[in-house]
Design an enzyme around this catalytic site. Structure first.
Site, PDB file in Angstrom:
ATOM      1  CG  HIS A  67      -3.804   2.451   0.300  1.00  0.00           C
ATOM      2  ND1 HIS A  67      -3.394   1.305  -0.357  1.00  0.00           N
ATOM      3  CD2 HIS A  67      -3.718   2.150   1.634  1.00  0.00           C
ATOM      4  CE1 HIS A  67      -3.090   0.371   0.512  1.00  0.00           C
ATOM      5  NE2 HIS A  67      -3.267   0.863   1.740  1.00  0.00           N
ATOM      6  CD  GLN A  86      -2.220   2.196   6.656  1.00  0.00           C
ATOM      7  OE1 GLN A  86      -2.788   2.043   7.736  1.00  0.00           O
ATOM      8  NE2 GLN A  86      -1.383   1.293   6.165  1.00  0.00           N
TER       9      GLN A  86
END
Length: 382
Positions: free
Chosen positions: A211, A213
């Site tokens: 992931h 951000q």
């Protein structure tokens, strides 16, 4: 459990098929957006979020550092965020009976508002003054940490990174970055949008799930302010000249049709790679489908080349430096900067006295040697 379907919005076409954007809302009102691969095997339906969640934390407060003029967000709610949970409680995996995660359904790429943000969820209200209009320095000055922080899930798989993605999935993430940059740049009070990925516990990663951000700041970041000063001193052709200088030198890793990757002349870190587009682009939202297509091949391969330097995965921070929303759109060029503290198989560069206290970096590895090693590794990862 009932299902819901979003009509979706077609974004870029890849091999004649669209990447589809599907917006939803989480149980506490946070925004969730699914981005379906062009070659997705998923049905359009998505499960609703039926969790009972506590109210969102209040927006944090920024304080101005009178020694530098910089704004520091004091976001105490982040201190309670999840830290290296067991695999069966991965908060970024699709929800399961024993895992009330943040994403209700199976997905290709998912983006949602951070539950414990550094900035937001409040935005600039009517009649309120943006932070950049407050010039000068004053003792005790504070402002709400308005803005938005989002989490970008690259895959439903629990292990990996951007470099381990296939080309189709990498292309979807890039499309999501571009779309979110456009959406977040339009929010009231947002002055700069910063997508990034941290990989490895050595750089502070608290979730192993692949992931990244996106931070949407209510100010222009200190690093960008220094860049603006450099442009004011050098001239508006700074990035064009950097690109020409590096393309003619011995620190190039790869030169594509639309992008070039190189080790910078004055690299601070043992491994540092910059990727620049070949034309002036203020941010990812301004890239063409063709530029995104090439990036989806070149960028993961650069990351695999970095991993190829050593027998184990290398920790890194990869950040998209974009022009501010309201300034310098014609002279600050979009740039990806990848940095790693790894300087040997079993050694890391720690920011000790000179770097941490004074910001005066000392390079451990000649940039030309790093570039040579990365070129060889890149060629072996075709």
């Amino acid at each position: 459990m009932p299902t819901t379907a979003s009509p979706g919005e077609d974004l870029s076409l890849v091999d004649g098929l669209p990447i589809v954007k599907r917006p939803y809302v989480l149980a506490d009102g946070r925004e969730l957006v699914y981005y379906d691969d062009a070659d997705t095997t998923l049905a359009p339906e998505r499960l609703p979020d039926e969790r009972l969640l506590d109210p969102r934390p209040a927006t944090a407060v920024m304080r101005q550092d009178v020694l530098t003029g910089e704004w520091i967000s004091i976001a105490a709610a982040r201190n309670n965020r999840v830290f290296l949970p067991p695999a069966n409680l991965d908060p970024l995996a699709p929800q399961a009976p024993d895992n009330p995660s943040e994403v209700p359904s199976l997905y290709d790429v998912a983006v949602f508002e951070n539950r414990s943000p550094s900035f937001g969820p409040d935005l600039l209200g009517p009649g309120e003054t943006p932070v950049p209009l407050e010039r000068g320095i004053a003792l005790g000055r504070s402002r709400p940490s308005i803005g938005r922080c989002e989490v970008v899930c690259f895959s439903p798989e629990r292990e990996g990174s951007f470099g381990s993605l296939g080309t189709s999935r990498a292309r979807t993430v890039i499309e999501a970055w571009a779309d979110r940059t456009a959406v977040l740049s339009a929010l009231p009070g947002v002055e700069q949008v910063f997508p990034f990925e941290n990989r490895g516990e050595q750089v502070g990663v608290t979730l192993h799930h692949p992931h990244g951000q996106i931070y949407s700041y209510p100010f222009v970041s200190p690093r960008t302010q220094r860049l603006i000063a450099s442009i004011d001193s050098y001239g508006p052709d700074l990035f064009a000249d950097i690109l020409a200088h590096e393309q003619a030198g011995d620190r190039m890793i790869v030169q594509g049709e639309h992008w070039s990757a190189f080790v910078p002349f004055a690299a601070r870190w043992p491994v540092e790679v910059h990727i620049l587009p070949h034309r002036q682009l203020p941010d990812l939202a301004a890239t063409t489908p063709e530029e995104r297509d090439e990036l989806a091949v070149l960028y993961p391969r650069v990351l695999r080349a970095i991993d190829g330097l050593y027998p184990t995965p290398t920790p890194y921070i990869a950040g998209w430096h974009q022009a501010p929303v309201n300034a310098h759109r014609d002279d600050i060029r979009l740039m990806l900067q990848i940095t790693s503290p790894r300087r040997a198989v079993d050694r890391l560069k720690f920011l000790a006295g000179s770097e941490s206290a004074m910001g005066a970096f000392i390079g451990d590895v000649p940039p030309e040697l790093t570039a040579q090693n990365l070129r060889e590794s890149y060629q072996s990862h075709e």
